[in-house]
Structure formats: C-alpha cells, structure tokens
Scaffold this motif. Structure first.
Motif, PDB file in Angstrom:
ATOM      1  N   GLY A 159       0.816  -1.201   0.000  1.00  0.00           N
ATOM      2  CA  GLY A 159       0.000   0.000   0.000  1.00  0.00           C
ATOM      3  C   GLY A 159       0.856   1.260   0.000  1.00  0.00           C
ATOM      4  N   LEU A 160       2.022   1.175   0.625  1.00  0.00           N
ATOM      5  CA  LEU A 160       2.911   2.338   0.713  1.00  0.00           C
ATOM      6  C   LEU A 160       3.405   2.781  -0.656  1.00  0.00           C
ATOM      7  N   VAL A 161       3.542   1.858  -1.597  1.00  0.00           N
ATOM      8  CA  VAL A 161       4.063   2.233  -2.907  1.00  0.00           C
ATOM      9  C   VAL A 161       3.142   3.248  -3.587  1.00  0.00           C
TER      10      VAL A 161
ATOM     11  N   VAL B 237     -16.108  29.638 -10.928  1.00  0.00           N
ATOM     12  CA  VAL B 237     -15.773  30.812 -10.123  1.00  0.00           C
ATOM     13  C   VAL B 237     -14.314  31.241 -10.262  1.00  0.00           C
ATOM     14  N   ILE B 238     -13.520  30.483 -11.035  1.00  0.00           N
ATOM     15  CA  ILE B 238     -12.098  30.801 -11.184  1.00  0.00           C
ATOM     16  C   ILE B 238     -11.800  31.099 -12.644  1.00  0.00           C
ATOM     17  N   ASP B 239     -11.280  32.284 -12.914  1.00  0.00           N
ATOM     18  CA  ASP B 239     -10.940  32.648 -14.275  1.00  0.00           C
ATOM     19  C   ASP B 239      -9.745  31.848 -14.782  1.00  0.00           C
ATOM     20  N   ALA B 240      -9.641  31.707 -16.106  1.00  0.00           N
ATOM     21  CA  ALA B 240      -8.580  30.900 -16.705  1.00  0.00           C
ATOM     22  C   ALA B 240      -7.191  31.401 -16.352  1.00  0.00           C
ATOM     23  N   SER B 241      -7.031  32.689 -16.073  1.00  0.00           N
ATOM     24  CA  SER B 241      -5.717  33.238 -15.748  1.00  0.00           C
ATOM     25  C   SER B 241      -5.183  32.725 -14.412  1.00  0.00           C
ATOM     26  N   ALA B 242      -6.053  32.211 -13.551  1.00  0.00           N
ATOM     27  CA  ALA B 242      -5.625  31.666 -12.253  1.00  0.00           C
ATOM     28  C   ALA B 242      -6.028  30.216 -12.093  1.00  0.00           C
ATOM     29  N   ARG B 243      -6.625  29.639 -13.122  1.00  0.00           N
ATOM     30  CA  ARG B 243      -7.188  28.296 -13.000  1.00  0.00           C
ATOM     31  C   ARG B 243      -6.130  27.242 -12.766  1.00  0.00           C
ATOM     32  N   GLY B 244      -4.951  27.406 -13.353  1.00  0.00           N
ATOM     33  CA  GLY B 244      -3.893  26.427 -13.147  1.00  0.00           C
ATOM     34  C   GLY B 244      -3.531  26.292 -11.686  1.00  0.00           C
ATOM     35  N   ARG B 245      -3.432  27.422 -10.988  1.00  0.00           N
ATOM     36  CA  ARG B 245      -3.057  27.392  -9.579  1.00  0.00           C
ATOM     37  C   ARG B 245      -4.165  26.829  -8.700  1.00  0.00           C
ATOM     38  N   VAL B 246      -5.420  27.218  -8.974  1.00  0.00           N
ATOM     39  CA  VAL B 246      -6.513  26.773  -8.107  1.00  0.00           C
ATOM     40  C   VAL B 246      -6.819  25.292  -8.334  1.00  0.00           C
ATOM     41  N   LEU B 247      -6.882  24.871  -9.594  1.00  0.00           N
ATOM     42  CA  LEU B 247      -7.075  23.443  -9.848  1.00  0.00           C
ATOM     43  C   LEU B 247      -5.845  22.654  -9.409  1.00  0.00           C
ATOM     44  N   GLY B 248      -4.672  23.280  -9.462  1.00  0.00           N
ATOM     45  CA  GLY B 248      -3.477  22.631  -8.919  1.00  0.00           C
ATOM     46  C   GLY B 248      -3.599  22.419  -7.422  1.00  0.00           C
ATOM     47  N   ALA B 249      -4.143  23.421  -6.723  1.00  0.00           N
ATOM     48  CA  ALA B 249      -4.376  23.271  -5.280  1.00  0.00           C
ATOM     49  C   ALA B 249      -5.391  22.167  -5.013  1.00  0.00           C
ATOM     50  N   ASN B 250      -6.415  22.077  -5.860  1.00  0.00           N
ATOM     51  CA  ASN B 250      -7.389  20.990  -5.739  1.00  0.00           C
ATOM     52  C   ASN B 250      -6.715  19.635  -5.943  1.00  0.00           C
ATOM     53  N   ASP B 251      -5.808  19.569  -6.914  1.00  0.00           N
ATOM     54  CA  ASP B 251      -5.048  18.329  -7.125  1.00  0.00           C
ATOM     55  C   ASP B 251      -4.214  17.975  -5.898  1.00  0.00           C
ATOM     56  N   VAL B 252      -3.678  18.989  -5.233  1.00  0.00           N
ATOM     57  CA  VAL B 252      -2.882  18.732  -4.027  1.00  0.00           C
ATOM     58  C   VAL B 252      -3.733  18.050  -2.961  1.00  0.00           C
ATOM     59  N   THR B 253      -4.938  18.576  -2.690  1.00  0.00           N
ATOM     60  CA  THR B 253      -5.792  17.953  -1.677  1.00  0.00           C
ATOM     61  C   THR B 253      -6.243  16.566  -2.119  1.00  0.00           C
ATOM     62  N   ASN B 254      -6.539  16.404  -3.415  1.00  0.00           N
ATOM     63  CA  ASN B 254      -6.892  15.076  -3.922  1.00  0.00           C
ATOM     64  C   ASN B 254      -5.758  14.086  -3.692  1.00  0.00           C
ATOM     65  N   ASN B 255      -4.547  14.537  -3.955  1.00  0.00           N
ATOM     66  CA  ASN B 255      -3.394  13.642  -3.863  1.00  0.00           C
ATOM     67  C   ASN B 255      -2.977  13.372  -2.430  1.00  0.00           C
ATOM     68  N   ILE B 256      -3.219  14.328  -1.532  1.00  0.00           N
ATOM     69  CA  ILE B 256      -2.969  14.053  -0.110  1.00  0.00           C
ATOM     70  C   ILE B 256      -3.873  12.903   0.346  1.00  0.00           C
ATOM     71  N   ALA B 257      -5.150  12.988  -0.016  1.00  0.00           N
ATOM     72  CA  ALA B 257      -6.075  11.901   0.335  1.00  0.00           C
ATOM     73  C   ALA B 257      -5.668  10.597  -0.330  1.00  0.00           C
ATOM     74  N   SER B 258      -5.198  10.686  -1.578  1.00  0.00           N
ATOM     75  CA  SER B 258      -4.809   9.491  -2.320  1.00  0.00           C
ATOM     76  C   SER B 258      -3.507   8.889  -1.818  1.00  0.00           C
ATOM     77  N   MET B 259      -2.702   9.672  -1.123  1.00  0.00           N
ATOM     78  CA  MET B 259      -1.480   9.147  -0.527  1.00  0.00           C
ATOM     79  C   MET B 259      -1.763   8.495   0.822  1.00  0.00           C
ATOM     80  N   ILE B 260      -2.611   9.148   1.615  1.00  0.00           N
ATOM     81  CA  ILE B 260      -2.853   8.679   2.983  1.00  0.00           C
ATOM     82  C   ILE B 260      -3.732   7.425   3.003  1.00  0.00           C
ATOM     83  N   LEU B 261      -4.805   7.432   2.221  1.00  0.00           N
ATOM     84  CA  LEU B 261      -5.800   6.358   2.352  1.00  0.00           C
ATOM     85  C   LEU B 261      -5.297   4.980   1.912  1.00  0.00           C
ATOM     86  N   PRO B 262      -4.489   4.839   0.829  1.00  0.00           N
ATOM     87  CA  PRO B 262      -3.975   3.492   0.534  1.00  0.00           C
ATOM     88  C   PRO B 262      -3.099   2.944   1.656  1.00  0.00           C
TER      89      PRO B 262
END
Length: 421
Positions: A52-54, A340-365
């Motif tokens: 699971g750690l992998v 609610v997020i304009d395209a000029s900042a969308r990379g950063r905000v969706l990137g932050a969303n990816d960070v929270t998704n990936n934190i959950a995806s790292m911890i739960l396995p």
C-alpha cells in the motif's frame, strides 16, 4: 501566437481531439501501475503494508508538484508543461522496467516517486480542456476528456494478455514488459500534445475569459465556494485510489489470475469514464450539487460492496460503483471550481485541488493497508463508507444549486498567461 475569433471553432475542435488522444494514451501507464504496482512490491518485500505504501510514495510527488505546475501553466501556457509531465512519465516507466529486472526495492520506490511527479503534471490536461469551454459547458469539456480514457483502458486488457502469452515461452519478466509498454505509450501522447496549436491559454484569452479585466480589478472568491468541491473530490479520489491499488492484493489472495484482475480494473475504469457525458450534461444543466452529494456516497457504497464476498461479479460491481461515484464527484467539483475561477488563475486553483486530492490518495492506501492488516478487507470497505458520509454532508450543506452563467468571475490571483505557443 494569437488567433482570430473566426478561427476558434476549428482550433477548438482540433485541440479537443489532440488532448483527448493524449488522455487516452496516458491511461495505459496509469492502469498498469494500478494493476501491478502493489503486486511487484509485495513480491519483493512480502509486506501488504509496503504494498500500500508504494501508492502513497507515488502520491508524494503529486502533492508537491501540482500547484507549481499549475502556476507554470498560468505563466507559460499549458502545452510546454504537459510535455514535461509526459516525458517524466515515460522516463520513470523505463526506469521501473530496468529496476524490475534487477529487483532493487529502493530504486523501485524512487521511480514510483518520479512517476507520481509526471502523472501529477500530465493530469492537468483538464486545465487545458476547460480553457476552451465556458463555465456553462465545463461538464461537457471534462466529459470529452474522460470518455477518451475508456479507449486507453480497453487497450490495456489485450496488452496484458499478449504480454502474458509472449513472456512465458520467451523467459521474459512480464512485469518488466508491462512497465516498458507504459513508457512507450507516452510517446504518441507527447506527439498529440505537441500538435495542440495554439496553446489553449491563448484560446481562453481570445474568447474573453482569461487575463485581467480592463480596470485591473478582480473579485475575491469566498473559500466557502471551494470547500464543497474540494471535499467531494478529495474523499472520492482517496477512496478510489485505495480500492484500486489494494484490489490486486484482495483478488490475488482469492486466487484470481492477473487477466481477471485486469478485467475488473478495466470495468472499474469504465465506471470512472463511461458516465462522463450524462454526468457532464446533468452538471451543466442542473448545477453541481446533485453529483457532489451523490458522488462520494456512491464511491463509499462501492468500496463497502467490493470486499463483502469472494464472488468475482460482486467484487467487479463494487469496483464499478467506486468508479461511477468518482466520476460524478470529479466532474461536478471541477465544473464548480471552473465556474468561479478565471482561466488566468485556474492552473493554480485546480493545482491546489489536485494537491488535496493527492494528499487523500497518498494517505488512504497506506491507511487502508493498515486496516486490512488489522481487520481484513471487509474493514477497508467499512472504512471507505465511513469516509464518504461527511463529504456528502458537506457538499449538501455548502455547494450551490446552480452554477454562475457568465463565466466572468475573476479570481483574486493576478497574472496573465504567457503567450508562448
């Protein structure tokens, strides 16, 4: 490079096809990793917890990278960053193939980490896709992208079967060959990204949804508008990755061959992507709330159903439901953020969303591996359902019923996307 308004429909159609092709091809290494990643580590270490750690190690890179790669997308455009991600995936899988042959556990983990970095970057292809569609059609944009993943998933079944047939008489390591095939599949994906012209950030700017407005003012987005989509997507991602990564251990323990395990994973992936168009239509027409509430709950129910019995069909139905719930959560939450997020900042905000998704995806396995060690696979199912309930409640309480229709809301983050082509 700029583009005339009259040329937009043709450019959008062409770029949609190229981005969808790249997404389909990138599904092959993703599914290979889900199929054999934990099995390889279990074979080398004999430890279910390390198996699971992998997956957790893979997601370390996916936690650190997404916000910064999103920032780079906002500054330099989408294409060059996606190409970097694809190159890293290809190199990491080549390294995994070589390491598999030498059976070096420590080196294996290093390449899993590198793969996580590349995958984190390349998965932001959704940012490029949503650049070309306004907020009222964001669900449809993501549906185009995710539906294409079905073809990559389906291609993995005969690939696994063929490698299994050829490797044994030739005396070759089937796992090493699978890693190598994942590396090679990224080469045409990189070509597809290279053919995306102009950069989708340019298209977003031309259609009036990117960059600062004429006064230079911006509207501050309330955190409450992002809480529900972040919660729904993160919990669904965590449950889905935990179930998908640990499924091989459960089914292998029940005596199922690799081909049947691969087929179950493919059906699970079909659940992730087949409902994309109807879910996209529902989100665009009725708003994200319905699917942000139902998505995590369906994911949890599927997680509970999967380990209930050793019956192949029950396991497969459970994994299909995990995929369906993930699909609903991901499309609705992405659409909600894009609105609610304009395209000029969308990379950063969706990137932050990816960070929270990936934190959950790292911890739960990793947590799931510990739960399996203490309570068995059924304990993992109960754990998944228990996690899904709070996310659904938060989405019910805090998500808007309807999306904004203008797509003009500006995020407080500044910066104009680069004009590089």
């Amino acid at each position: 490079m700029d583009i005339k308004t009259d040329d937009l429909p043709k450019a959008i159609t062409k770029n949609t096809r190229f981005l969808s092709t790249a997404q389909a091809l990138s599904t092959v290494p993703t599914q290979i990793n889900s199929l054999i990643g934990s099995l390889v580590v279990l074979r080398l270490t004999g430890s279910p917890a390390l198996a699971g750690l992998v997956i957790s190690v893979t997601f370390v890179g996916r936690i650190v990278v997404p916000y910064f790669s999103g920032w780079a997308m906002d500054r330099k455009g989408r294409r060059v960053v996606l190409i970097l991600g694809g190159v890293i995936i290809s190199v990491s899988y080549l390294g995994l193939a070589l390491t598999e042959i030498s059976s070096q556990v420590a080196t294996l983990f290093i390449f899993f980490l590198l793969y996580g970095v590349g995958n984190a970057i390349f998965s932001q292809v959704r940012i490029a896709m949503t650049d070309m569609y306004d907020a009222s059609r964001a669900g449809k944009a993501i549906a185009y992208l995710y539906t294409s993943s079905i073809f990559g998933s389906l291609a993995t079944i005969p690939l696994v079967a063929l490698i299994g047939l050829l490797s044994q008489p030739a005396g070759l390591d089937p796992y090493a060959l699978l890693w190598l095939s994942g590396s090679l599949s990224m080469l045409p994906a990189l070509l597809a990204i290279l053919l995306v012209r102009p950069d989708t950030s340019v298209i977003a700017r031309v259609i009036g949804r990117s960059g600062r407005n004429e006064t230079g003012l911006s509207v501050r987005v309330e955190l409450s508008r992002l809480t529900a989509p972040f919660a729904a997507s993160s919990v669904s991602w965590g449950i889905m990755v935990a179930m998908m990564s640990l499924l091989s251990l459960d089914m292998a323990g029940d005596g199922f061959p690799l081909f049947l395990i691969s087929t179950t994973i493919t059906i699970h992936v079909a659940g992730m992507y087949l409902p994309s168009f109807p879910f996209g239509r529902i989100t665009d027409r009725y708003g994200p709330k319905m699917l942000m509430v139902a998505g995590p709950l369906v994911t949890g129910v599927g997680g509970l159903l999967t380990p209930l019995t050793a019956n192949y069909y029950v396991i497969t139905i459970g994994m299909f439901l995990v995929g369906v719930g993930w699909c609903g959560s991901t499309i609705s939450s992405t659409s909600s953020i894009v609105s609610v997020i304009d395209a000029s900042a969308r990379g950063r905000v969706l990137g932050a969303n990816d960070v929270t998704n990936n934190i959950a995806s790292m911890i739960l396995p990793f947590a799931g591996g510990a739960v399996i060690g203490a309570y068995g696979f059924l304990g993992l199912g109960v754990f998944a359902l228990a996690l899904s309930l709070p996310a659904s409640l938060v989405s019910f309480a805090m998500s808007p019923r309807k999306l904004p229709t203008s797509g003009k809301v500006q995020h407080r983050l500044g910066g104009v996307p680069g004009q590089d082509d």
